[in-house]
Design a protein around this motif. Sequence first.
Motif, short mmCIF file in Angstrom:
data_model
loop_
_atom_site.label_atom_id
_atom_site.label_comp_id
_atom_site.label_asym_id
_atom_site.label_seq_id
_atom_site.Cartn_x
_atom_site.Cartn_y
_atom_site.Cartn_z
N SER A 72 5.22 11.32 2.87
CA SER A 72 4.38 12.45 3.23
C SER A 72 4.95 13.75 2.71
CB SER A 72 4.24 12.55 4.75
OG SER A 72 3.38 13.62 5.12
N GLY A 73 4.06 14.70 2.44
CA GLY A 73 4.48 16.08 2.30
C GLY A 73 4.84 16.58 3.69
N ILE A 74 5.50 17.71 3.77
CA ILE A 74 5.94 18.22 5.07
C ILE A 74 4.99 19.34 5.50
CG2 ILE A 74 7.82 19.30 6.36
CD1 ILE A 74 9.73 18.07 4.29
N PHE A 75 4.24 19.09 6.59
CA PHE A 75 3.36 20.13 7.10
C PHE A 75 3.77 20.50 8.52
CE2 PHE A 75 1.81 16.04 7.94
CZ PHE A 75 0.81 16.00 8.89
N LEU A 120 0.87 -1.17 0.00
CA LEU A 120 0.00 0.00 0.00
C LEU A 120 0.91 1.22 0.00
CD1 LEU A 120 -2.69 1.47 0.27
CD2 LEU A 120 -2.51 1.18 2.77
N LYS A 121 0.89 1.99 -1.07
CA LYS A 121 1.83 3.09 -1.26
C LYS A 121 1.06 4.40 -1.27
CE LYS A 121 5.27 4.73 -4.60
NZ LYS A 121 5.89 4.45 -5.90
N ILE A 122 1.19 5.17 -0.19
CA ILE A 122 0.42 6.40 -0.05
C ILE A 122 1.25 7.48 0.64
CG2 ILE A 122 -1.88 5.35 0.01
CD1 ILE A 122 -1.73 5.42 3.06
N LEU A 123 0.76 8.72 0.52
CA LEU A 123 1.27 9.82 1.33
C LEU A 123 0.38 9.98 2.55
CD1 LEU A 123 2.04 12.67 -1.26
CD2 LEU A 123 3.54 10.83 -0.48
N LEU A 124 0.95 10.37 3.68
CA LEU A 124 0.14 10.73 4.83
C LEU A 124 -0.64 12.00 4.53
CD1 LEU A 124 -0.53 9.95 7.77
CD2 LEU A 124 1.34 11.45 8.49
N THR A 125 0.03 12.93 3.82
CA THR A 125 -0.63 14.14 3.35
C THR A 125 0.11 14.69 2.15
OG1 THR A 125 -1.33 16.39 3.94
CG2 THR A 125 0.74 15.61 4.87
N ASN A 126 -0.60 15.45 1.31
CA ASN A 126 0.08 16.15 0.22
C ASN A 126 0.13 17.65 0.47
OD1 ASN A 126 -2.63 16.69 -0.20
ND2 ASN A 126 -2.58 16.36 -2.41
N TYR A 127 -0.20 18.08 1.69
CA TYR A 127 0.09 19.45 2.09
C TYR A 127 1.60 19.56 2.29
CZ TYR A 127 -4.86 20.26 3.16
OH TYR A 127 -6.22 20.41 3.08
N CYS A 128 2.19 20.69 1.93
CA CYS A 128 3.64 20.85 2.11
C CYS A 128 3.98 22.32 2.30
CB CYS A 128 4.39 20.29 0.91
SG CYS A 128 6.17 20.07 1.24
N ILE A 129 4.93 22.56 3.21
CA ILE A 129 5.36 23.93 3.49
C ILE A 129 6.41 24.40 2.50
CG2 ILE A 129 4.84 23.71 5.94
CD1 ILE A 129 7.84 23.32 6.44
N TYR A 130 6.95 23.46 1.69
CA TYR A 130 8.01 23.82 0.75
C TYR A 130 7.46 24.03 -0.65
CZ TYR A 130 11.28 22.46 4.42
OH TYR A 130 11.97 22.38 5.60
N ASP A 131 8.24 24.70 -1.47
CA ASP A 131 7.80 25.03 -2.83
C ASP A 131 8.84 24.57 -3.85
OD1 ASP A 131 5.84 26.03 -4.50
OD2 ASP A 131 6.80 27.99 -4.67
N CYS A 132 9.22 23.30 -3.77
CA CYS A 132 10.22 22.73 -4.69
C CYS A 132 9.64 22.70 -6.10
CB CYS A 132 10.61 21.33 -4.24
SG CYS A 132 11.16 21.26 -2.53
#
Length: 420
Positions: free
Chosen positions: A112-115, A59-71
């Motif tokens: 995860s994205g980094i929130f 099962l391949k998922i992100l915990l969240t796709n919110y992120c504080i960075y703008d890469c």
Amino acid sequence: MNFERIREKLNILADAAKYDVSCASSGSTRKNSKNGLGNSTGMGICHSYTEDGRCVSLLKILLTNYCIYDCAYCVTRKSNDVKRAAFKIQEVVDLTINFYRRNYIEGLFLSSGIFKNPDYTMERLIAVAKKLREEENFNGYIHLKSIPGASDELMYQAGLYADRLSVNIEVPTVSGLKLLAPDKKHEDFTKPMLKVKNELLRYKNERKIIKSTPKYAPAGQSTQMIVGATNETDKDVMYSATFYYKKYHMKRVYYSGYVPVAKDDRLPSIGSQVPMLRENRLYQTDWLLRFYGFAVNEILNNDYPNLDMDVDPKLSWALRNLHHFPVDINKADKHMLARVPGLGMLSVGKILKARQFRKLNWDHLKKMGVALNRAQYFLVCDSKSWEQRDLEAEQIKGMILQNSKGKFRKQYSQQLALFN
């Protein structure tokens, strides 16, 4: 539980995770005990492959796709206009257990994205793994992404619950990272890598004395590089990979061709996707460096900064170094046999054993599975049926490519005949 909302989150966060290719599950030996769920021994909804070729599902998922960075290269960057979602910790635990019980998966790959900040995000990833291990008694495979900038203490905790840890270096060069991800620092990536490496070494040493020492990331750590987002050469990519293998004892380095998804002056234009063949050539080179005894500067250097797209890197090296050939199959050592195009390490082992009892000829090599359409130009053996050695590199390359096309056409015709 709101099943429709969970399904929506799953669609969003599984799709966002598809760009991360570093999800191999080979190397773990976590055994089931006390009537728990799952077992990662001998095994690893993405499909991955173990070291011996078996297919496993995660099962391949992100915990969240919110992120504080703008890469610039990342689809989940904060400036990108995408639908956002975040799982609760218990939701990921329930999904994993329910999917496992339905035989959909054999483990979890969680990124995860980094929130808020790196430590807050890493704490939540660890909380998922801890709940699975301690509350659900789940013994299946767990791969956690290490969040760049996370503290040493959190990285230590992550390794107690995960089978493998990985932090993606993302851009192969420091200059490229500064260009595309100015909010991030190179040491944010290398600091967690160093902690994991040191803990793995400490576990190995303590295990010799105290057998009950808790396992720490038994499948080691890996990383991934995005290829083609900047103007790096294949030489840049493979020199970086070699550095991470040696410095941080990586189990694997993965290479992911950049897929342009946004307009940005710093990035390749939309539609100019990195060819899959380039990825393939990088993986072939990686294999030669790890298992065939090649040094990176033999394959890629200032004279040859990029890999040949027409032929594989081993054949390309041989064509540039014809002074080493032909090799006598009955006399050459293992190191030199491994450099002959068409000889894999399995064939090399067979040759070394067989020639103890007799001299080998072309028929013997063919029965061993040697790819003679390539190897014949670089070998001599106990046979005189093909001994022409005055060909130039370009002639040999042309003949091999022509033979390969003919072989492909024959195989295609045979497959087509099955449906007629």
